[in-house]
Design a protein around this motif. Structure first.
Motif, PDB file in Angstrom:
ATOM      1  N   TYR A   1       0.843  -1.206   0.000  1.00  0.00           N
ATOM      2  CA  TYR A   1       0.000   0.000   0.000  1.00  0.00           C
ATOM      3  C   TYR A   1       0.873   1.248   0.000  1.00  0.00           C
ATOM      4  O   TYR A   1       1.742   1.407   0.851  1.00  0.00           O
ATOM      5  CB  TYR A   1      -0.915  -0.050   1.237  1.00  0.00           C
ATOM      6  N   TYR A   2       0.626   2.133  -0.974  1.00  0.00           N
ATOM      7  CA  TYR A   2       1.411   3.359  -1.103  1.00  0.00           C
ATOM      8  C   TYR A   2       0.471   4.570  -1.050  1.00  0.00           C
ATOM      9  O   TYR A   2      -0.057   5.012  -2.069  1.00  0.00           O
ATOM     10  CB  TYR A   2       2.169   3.376  -2.439  1.00  0.00           C
ATOM     11  N   PRO A   3       0.248   5.122   0.147  1.00  0.00           N
ATOM     12  CA  PRO A   3      -0.649   6.275   0.280  1.00  0.00           C
ATOM     13  C   PRO A   3       0.061   7.588  -0.053  1.00  0.00           C
ATOM     14  O   PRO A   3       1.264   7.616  -0.351  1.00  0.00           O
ATOM     15  CB  PRO A   3      -1.032   6.226   1.760  1.00  0.00           C
ATOM     16  N   ALA A   4      -0.713   8.650   0.016  1.00  0.00           N
ATOM     17  CA  ALA A   4      -0.184  10.024  -0.048  1.00  0.00           C
ATOM     18  C   ALA A   4       0.612  10.306  -1.331  1.00  0.00           C
ATOM     19  O   ALA A   4       1.679  10.912  -1.292  1.00  0.00           O
ATOM     20  CB  ALA A   4       0.672  10.327   1.193  1.00  0.00           C
ATOM     21  N   GLU A   5       0.069   9.865  -2.466  1.00  0.00           N
ATOM     22  CA  GLU A   5       0.654  10.156  -3.782  1.00  0.00           C
ATOM     23  C   GLU A   5       2.089   9.652  -3.945  1.00  0.00           C
ATOM     24  O   GLU A   5       2.875  10.228  -4.686  1.00  0.00           O
ATOM     25  CB  GLU A   5       0.589  11.664  -4.083  1.00  0.00           C
ATOM     26  N   GLN A   6       2.433   8.563  -3.287  1.00  0.00           N
ATOM     27  CA  GLN A   6       3.798   8.032  -3.398  1.00  0.00           C
ATOM     28  C   GLN A   6       4.099   7.486  -4.790  1.00  0.00           C
ATOM     29  O   GLN A   6       5.246   7.514  -5.233  1.00  0.00           O
ATOM     30  CB  GLN A   6       4.021   6.928  -2.356  1.00  0.00           C
ATOM     31  N   LEU A   7       3.089   6.993  -5.475  1.00  0.00           N
ATOM     32  CA  LEU A   7       3.307   6.440  -6.820  1.00  0.00           C
ATOM     33  C   LEU A   7       3.062   7.455  -7.927  1.00  0.00           C
ATOM     34  O   LEU A   7       3.400   7.200  -9.083  1.00  0.00           O
ATOM     35  CB  LEU A   7       2.394   5.224  -7.038  1.00  0.00           C
ATOM     36  N   GLY A   8       2.459   8.596  -7.578  1.00  0.00           N
ATOM     37  CA  GLY A   8       2.176   9.610  -8.588  1.00  0.00           C
ATOM     38  C   GLY A   8       1.108  10.559  -8.100  1.00  0.00           C
ATOM     39  O   GLY A   8       0.499  10.352  -7.050  1.00  0.00           O
ATOM     40  N   LYS A   9       0.888  11.624  -8.859  1.00  0.00           N
ATOM     41  CA  LYS A   9      -0.116  12.616  -8.509  1.00  0.00           C
ATOM     42  C   LYS A   9      -1.526  12.049  -8.672  1.00  0.00           C
ATOM     43  O   LYS A   9      -1.771  11.148  -9.472  1.00  0.00           O
ATOM     44  CB  LYS A   9       0.048  13.864  -9.381  1.00  0.00           C
ATOM     45  N   ALA A  10      -2.459  12.626  -7.917  1.00  0.00           N
ATOM     46  CA  ALA A  10      -3.836  12.143  -7.938  1.00  0.00           C
ATOM     47  C   ALA A  10      -4.423  12.128  -9.349  1.00  0.00           C
ATOM     48  O   ALA A  10      -5.132  11.195  -9.730  1.00  0.00           O
ATOM     49  CB  ALA A  10      -4.695  12.999  -7.009  1.00  0.00           C
ATOM     50  N   LYS A  11      -4.107  13.142 -10.135  1.00  0.00           N
ATOM     51  CA  LYS A  11      -4.657  13.247 -11.487  1.00  0.00           C
ATOM     52  C   LYS A  11      -4.092  12.195 -12.440  1.00  0.00           C
ATOM     53  O   LYS A  11      -4.632  11.975 -13.526  1.00  0.00           O
ATOM     54  CB  LYS A  11      -4.401  14.641 -12.054  1.00  0.00           C
ATOM     55  N   ASP A  12      -3.006  11.520 -12.050  1.00  0.00           N
ATOM     56  CA  ASP A  12      -2.358  10.539 -12.920  1.00  0.00           C
ATOM     57  C   ASP A  12      -2.712   9.095 -12.564  1.00  0.00           C
ATOM     58  O   ASP A  12      -2.222   8.165 -13.203  1.00  0.00           O
ATOM     59  CB  ASP A  12      -0.832  10.700 -12.849  1.00  0.00           C
TER      60      ASP A  12
END
Length: 306
Positions: free
Chosen positions: A30-41
């Motif tokens: 689990y990667y919260p808080a936009e760790q994998l990318g911005k919300a829009k992406d």
């Protein structure tokens, strides 16, 4: 954010249920808080396989998911569960949004929630509809933007994680969020006033997977994920709805004044919301999208759920 009010009753609830029911065959990172990318992406990350499962907010990708925004229209419902359960038959397999929007994208929703009706929060005093005029208010875009304009305020499009800094710098005067999100983003102190009892729109949060990735899972795991998804959505909306009253108490303790507009103003707001919904459907119809069909289906589902 890591402490968002949806983490325990929705995300972790679903992951725990899937892991348990799959007998340990499925595990999650689990990667919260936009760790994998911005919300829009997030939609692109899910479709490309960079993330197996991602949180997609249709308002952030309204060019690709315009129909899913139906549950974000202002004035439609009074609770999270009302919106969540009304949207579900439209987005599950066989539903109009699933067929007309998700299938062409190659996207499979696993679990979702429609947040409680959004309220307006502000650094400046709120006492009537007129006090909203000229305020620069954050929105996630879409129909909420149209609603803010009809209230003669100025919509500023930005994602949730950007609000605190923008509010503290005076870039915005306030915004539109669910009460739980106002707390999650730590806005009391920066914001001084918040409305109660209105519906200036909402946000749909969909956790989904690319269809190609989904089809690689066994039939048993697919079934477990979808069944756990419906349970997670129901659990989360019930928890969220139950917490709204407590949210307001916490907002008051944080120094915010809760404002209920006069009856005449509430009637005006409701009329503006009706206009926004009609304009939304008409605009999609003109683009060759089934806006009126989707709005009718969602409205009928809301009525059936009452």
């Amino acid at each position: 954010p890591v402490n968002h009010f949806l983490v325990e009753p929705l995300i972790k609830y679903w992951m725990d249920a899937v892991a348990k029911n799959a007998g340990g065959m499925v595990q999650f990172e689990y990667y919260p808080a936009e760790q994998l990318g911005k919300a829009k992406d997030m939609l692109s990350l899910a479709l490309s396989g960079v993330a197996d499962i991602a949180l997609v907010v249709p308002a952030y990708v309204s060019d690709k998911m315009p129909l899913s925004v139906v549950a974000e229209l202002p004035g439609s419902f009074g609770t999270s569960c009302a919106g969540t359960f009304a949207l579900l038959p439209l987005t599950r397999e066989g539903g109009v949004i699933a067929a007309k929007e998700y299938a062409p994208l190659g996207f499979r929703p696993l679990f979702s929630i429609v947040l409680p009706p959004y309220q307006i929060f502000s650094r400046h005093k709120l006492e009537s509809v007129k006090s909203l005029e000229g305020l620069k208010l954050q929105t996630t875009g879409g129909p909420k933007e149209s609603m803010i304009r009809k209230l003669k305020a100025v919509p500023i499009r930005m994602t949730g994680p950007e609000i605190y800094e923008s509010l503290s710098r005076g870039t915005i005067d306030g915004g539109t969020l669910a009460t739980g999100s106002i707390l999650s983003y730590n806005l009391p102190g920066q914001a001084k006033f918040v409305t109660a009892g209105e519906n200036f729109g909402s946000v749909v949060a969909i956790f989904g997977i690319g269809e190609a990735r989904f089809k690689k899972l066994s039939d048993g795991v697919q079934k477990i994920m979808l069944e756990a998804g419906e349970a997670a959505g129901g659990n989360a909306c019930a928890v969220v709805d139950k917490g709204v009253e407590a949210d307001y108490e916490k907002l008051k303790q944080g120094g915010m004044t809760v404002v209920s507009f006069p009856p005449a103003d509430r009637k005006e707001i409701a009329a503006l919301a009706v206009a926004v919904r009609a304009e939304w459907a008409d605009a999609l119809d003109k683009r060759g999208k089934p806006g009126s069909e989707v709005l009718k289906a969602f409205t009928e589902a809301l009525i059936a759920g009452r």
